[in-house]
Design an enzyme around this catalytic site. Structure first.
Site, PDB file in Angstrom:
ATOM      1  N   ASP A 411       0.858  -1.197   0.000  1.00  0.00           N
ATOM      2  CA  ASP A 411       0.000   0.000   0.000  1.00  0.00           C
ATOM      3  C   ASP A 411       0.891   1.243   0.000  1.00  0.00           C
ATOM      4  OD1 ASP A 411      -2.276   1.554   0.214  1.00  0.00           O
ATOM      5  OD2 ASP A 411      -2.346   1.408   2.412  1.00  0.00           O
ATOM      6  N   GLU A 414       2.491   4.961  -4.079  1.00  0.00           N
ATOM      7  CA  GLU A 414       2.450   5.891  -5.233  1.00  0.00           C
ATOM      8  C   GLU A 414       3.780   6.612  -5.418  1.00  0.00           C
ATOM      9  OE1 GLU A 414       0.136   5.722  -2.772  1.00  0.00           O
ATOM     10  OE2 GLU A 414      -1.088   4.396  -3.994  1.00  0.00           O
ATOM     11  N   ASP A 485      -8.979   3.512  -1.888  1.00  0.00           N
ATOM     12  CA  ASP A 485      -9.924   3.961  -0.870  1.00  0.00           C
ATOM     13  C   ASP A 485     -11.221   4.496  -1.462  1.00  0.00           C
ATOM     14  OD1 ASP A 485      -7.947   3.182   0.769  1.00  0.00           O
ATOM     15  OD2 ASP A 485      -7.297   5.188   1.359  1.00  0.00           O
TER      16      ASP A 485
HETATM   17  C1  GLC Z   1      -4.660   3.269   3.014  1.00  0.00           C
HETATM   18  C2  GLC Z   1      -5.157   2.040   2.256  1.00  0.00           C
HETATM   19  C3  GLC Z   1      -6.189   1.319   3.076  1.00  0.00           C
HETATM   20  C4  GLC Z   1      -5.591   0.945   4.432  1.00  0.00           C
HETATM   21  C5  GLC Z   1      -5.066   2.192   5.137  1.00  0.00           C
HETATM   22  C6  GLC Z   1      -4.337   1.860   6.425  1.00  0.00           C
HETATM   23  O1  GLC Z   1      -5.669   4.190   3.138  1.00  0.00           O
HETATM   24  O2  GLC Z   1      -5.651   2.378   0.997  1.00  0.00           O
HETATM   25  O3  GLC Z   1      -6.660   0.181   2.417  1.00  0.00           O
HETATM   26  O4  GLC Z   1      -6.558   0.332   5.227  1.00  0.00           O
HETATM   27  O5  GLC Z   1      -4.176   2.894   4.284  1.00  0.00           O
HETATM   28  O6  GLC Z   1      -3.272   1.024   6.181  1.00  0.00           O
END
Ligand code: GLC
Length: 754
Positions: A411, A414, A485
């Site tokens: 995650d 980017e 998200d």
């Molecule tokens: C980001 C991710 C999400 C995750 C969060 C905490 O917002 O996109 O899926 O739960 O971070 O790690």
């Protein structure tokens, strides 16, 4: 910029077109793929998407054509494409029958509207954004003609409708926490590939440039579209073929295909940001069992870590992670852990210290290590473009494999940054040379996924399961993806369909959205409708944000729980079909979830169809994505279709008003289909060697079914079975084993649908 055409030079399949001021190369890779390259930035291609030499021996003709009164041109002719190069770097492509597919636009650009400066200031007063969708000129760009009826698909995870014609987008991987709107220009992924479907013909363009890029598909003016970038080379692949599936096969030949996943990854996944203790996971597993919701994976979000430090486990809340994971596994549940790229700046923290010592983090232009902030606070960014950094990161994954973790969720890659964006001049590495954030930003997630895939494969010998948020073209070789998200909004449920379809058309076949919605609070009705869509996504995961209402299916009453179970069970019964589709994808690049236009491109009714999709070729899903609706209009393309629930027969090429009460997602099966199914299981592998069930529909058709151990790479050495089923109609099915390399089914049950 180029001037007059002065001649050409041929070197194998590479043709250099000489102009007065700037040469251009045309590289014939295959009869269907021609690369156009102008070295504005580097002399050679520096593709992250394409690995290995993709040139196939291809015969082609090359002629210099000069006719009095007409412009000279150099013409290249393969068995499939004709490419003509004219003065000023103008390139036109034709199909072999001589139909024009794609011409460079030669006229003056005329934006559809131009705002006067004074008026812009006036509008801005109330806080309105002024979209200057004018004729933006970029240092690298290409402008091509558009026909009135052209439709454009692809470009990855962009929001909005399926057909991108008339819209404008940017490729700059972006973590935008606001509700994703149709008008967003960019999201987490950059996939510079699109397919143009014409009245008579189709082609694709893969624009391999990692710098911030811009795509204007006729918004500026209805008679042309453009793509361009802030920097880099003009480097694009013109892709021909007879149909959209052909174009996709060629694009994925070039950039790679999704390898076969482990079978359990196609099961149901339960997740939430906020599952933060051993107790929570044990209770979840028990609750799933009690509610009889089949499940294959629980996801561990950032809460499992010690102070959000990657490669650590919080010892207070998880006293014994190893035992927890093995207890879960005894119940069939696998663990997937999140791993973000940002490494906490902290003395004596091994990842930080090791990376610092070896110079593995991105640097500021003054040579100091660049620091920004993510979940752990001040953090540094591993320089994944450096092969040594990828190896280092990959070998550290042993921390997870050793504890019994089964998959990795990448995650914030980017990369996200909480203290403002990373400046473009932050120093990153591009394999064997220094580079910049401006060039490497859009491939940061790609390189992280590559490090993860390769490291995991080395450590486990199994097919790695990686999920990513950010990626670039070609990432499908290493990772699955989710759409980030989203929110618990009906508009976001609607958006999930074109978004996943376009990801599939862009090579990313294993995708999914957060079921129920990540941000905001879901409702019983929305969750029920979402699982009816989500159970068809290859990545089938319910996930939501900390601070929002919990989203486990048992929290919304008995009716919703029953509906939820019905669709999770449907998914488990269809697992052999999903697995077959993954095999098809590995072979052809065809995605699991497909827009109808992929298989019915001549049917005008499906070119802008946003709320139906195909699963493979045999299933058509027309879910309800409107609050309160209990009926919906369904369009069925040519042929005969059967209602999955009632077996009622429908003639295609027509619209129908169908019943869709809350527990019913309208699903149709194509005549002649053979649907491979599995008996009920609470997780993949609960039954050691399950029988195969074949639902055989009226009509004729054939189907190839694939079977292997669902885990490792033995299939590449032939350890698999392949069956050819032929439905000859009227209860006549033949079964032939066309490849034998794995154990038999204990039984194949045939269920003739009438
Ligand atoms: C980001 C991710 C999400 C995750 C969060 C905490 O917002 O996109 O899926 O739960 O971070 O790690």
């Amino acid at each position: 910029m180029y001037g007059k055409l002065t001649g050409y030079e041929k070197n194998g399949q590479l043709v250099t077109i000489h102009y007065e001021k700037q040469d251009m190369t045309l590289h014939v890779l295959t009869p269907e793929i021609i690369n156009v390259f102008v070295p504005f930035y580097t002399k050679e291609h520096r593709s992250k998407a394409i690995e290995g030499n993709k040139e196939l021996p291809t015969t082609f003709r090359i002629e210099e054509i000069s006719q009095t009164g007409r412009e000279n041109c150099i013409m290249l002719t393969t068995d499939v494409l004709v490419c003509k190069a004219y003065d000023n770097g103008m390139i036109d492509f034709y199909d072999k029958a001589g139909n024009l597919l794609c011409a460079d636009y030669r006229q003056k650009r005329i934006p559809r509207f131009e705002l006067q400066e004074s008026f812009i200031e006036f509008i801005k007063q109330e806080g309105h954004e002024v979209d200057m969708a004018g004729s933006m000129d970029y240092p690298v760009q290409c402008v091509k003609e558009l026909d009135e009826k052209d439709c454009i698909y692809g470009l990855g995870d962009k929001t909005g409708v399926l057909n991108k014609r008339y819209y404008e987008y940017e490729n700059w991987n972006s973590d935008i926490p606001d509700p994703h709107e149709d008008c967003f220009k960019s999201l987490y992924k950059s996939i510079p590939f699109f397919i143009t479907l014409k009245e008579n013909g189709v082609y694709g363009i893969f624009y391999d440039n990692t710098f911030k890029s811009y795509f204007n598909f006729g918004k500026e003016n209805n008679s042309y579209y453009s793509f361009g970038s802030d920097n880099g080379n003009l480097d694009y692949y013109f892709i021909g073929g007879n149909s959209m599936p052909d174009i996709l096969a060629n694009y994925t030949y070039l950039t790679g295909r999704m390898p076969l996943p482990q079978k359990w990854t196609l099961g149901y996944h339960q997740s939430r940001w906020g599952y933060d203790s051993e107790e929570t996971f044990r209770t979840l597993a028990a609750k799933l069992k009690e509610c009889r919701i089949p499940c294959d994976a629980l996801h561990f979000d950032i809460d499992y870590m010690d102070h959000y430090k990657v490669f650590t486990w919080n010892k207070e809340r998880f006293t014994d992670a190893r035992t927890l994971l093995s207890d879960l596994k005894a119940q069939g549940i696998k663990a997937v852990t999140i791993i973000d790229p940002g490494v906490k700046v902290e003395k004596d923290y091994n990842m930080y210290e090791e990376g610092m010592k070896n110079g593995y983090y991105a640097k500021a232009p003054d040579g100091s290590v660049y620091v920004n902030a993510v979940w752990p606070g001040d953090a540094v960014y591993p320089d994944f473009g450096n092969p040594k950094v990828r190896d280092w990161w990959g070998s550290h994954l042993e921390f997870y494999t050793d504890l019994g973790v089964n998959g990795v969720w990448n995650d914030m890659n980017e990369p996200a940054s909480f203290n403002g964006p990373l400046p473009n001049d932050v120093i990153f590495t591009d394999e064997d040379r220094p580079s910049t954030h401006g060039e490497m930003h859009n491939v940061y997630g790609h390189n992280m996924a590559k490090a993860t895939y390769e490291g995991w494969k080395k450590l486990t010998g199994k097919r790695p399961f990686v999920i990513t948020r950010a990626c670039y073209s070609g990432s499908q070789k290493y990772t699955t993806a989710w759409t980030g998200d989203n929110q618990s909004l009906w508009t976001h449920l609607r958006m999930a369909i074109p978004q996943q379809c376009n990801l599939g058309l862009s090579g990313m076949a294993f995708v999914g959205t957060d079921i129920g919605g990540f941000g905001a609070d879901t409702t019983p009705e929305l969750l029920a409708r979402w699982v009816e869509v989500g159970c068809f996504s290859p990545l089938f995961r319910n996930h939501c944000a900390k601070g929002n209402m919990n989203q486990e299916p048992w929290l919304f009453g008995e009716d919703v729980l029953n509906i939820y179970r019905k669709y999770v069970e449907l998914r488990y019964s269809l697992l052999p079909y999903f697995y077959d589709l993954c095999r098809v994808c590995e072979k052809t690049g065809l995605p699991v979830i497909r827009p109808l236009v992929l298989h019915y491109e001549n049917d005008k009714n499906v070119r802008n169809l946003n709320d139906e999709f195909l699963v493979g070729e045999q299933l058509l899903v027309a879910p309800v994505v409107e609050q309160g609706a209990v009926k919906r209009m369904v369009y069925l393309p040519e042929g005969i279709w059967y209602d999955y629930w009632t077996n009622k027969e429908y003639m295609g090429n027509q619209y129908y008003l169908t019943d869709a009460p809350l527990d019913t997602c309208p699903i149709f099966v194509k005549a002649g289909s053979i649907l491979p199914k599995a008996p009920a299981q609470m997780y993949v592998g609960e039954i050691e060697n399950p029988e195969l069930i074949l639902d055989v529909y009226p009509g004729c058709g054939s189907y190839t079914h694939y079977q292997d151990n669902g885990e490792d790479f033995a299939y590449l050495d032939g350890a698999y079975n392949e069956y050819l089923f032929e439905n000859k109609g009227n209860g006549n099915l033949s079964i032939t084993r066309v490849h034998e390399g794995y154990r038999d089914y204990p039984d194949i049950k045939i269920n003739y649908i009438s």
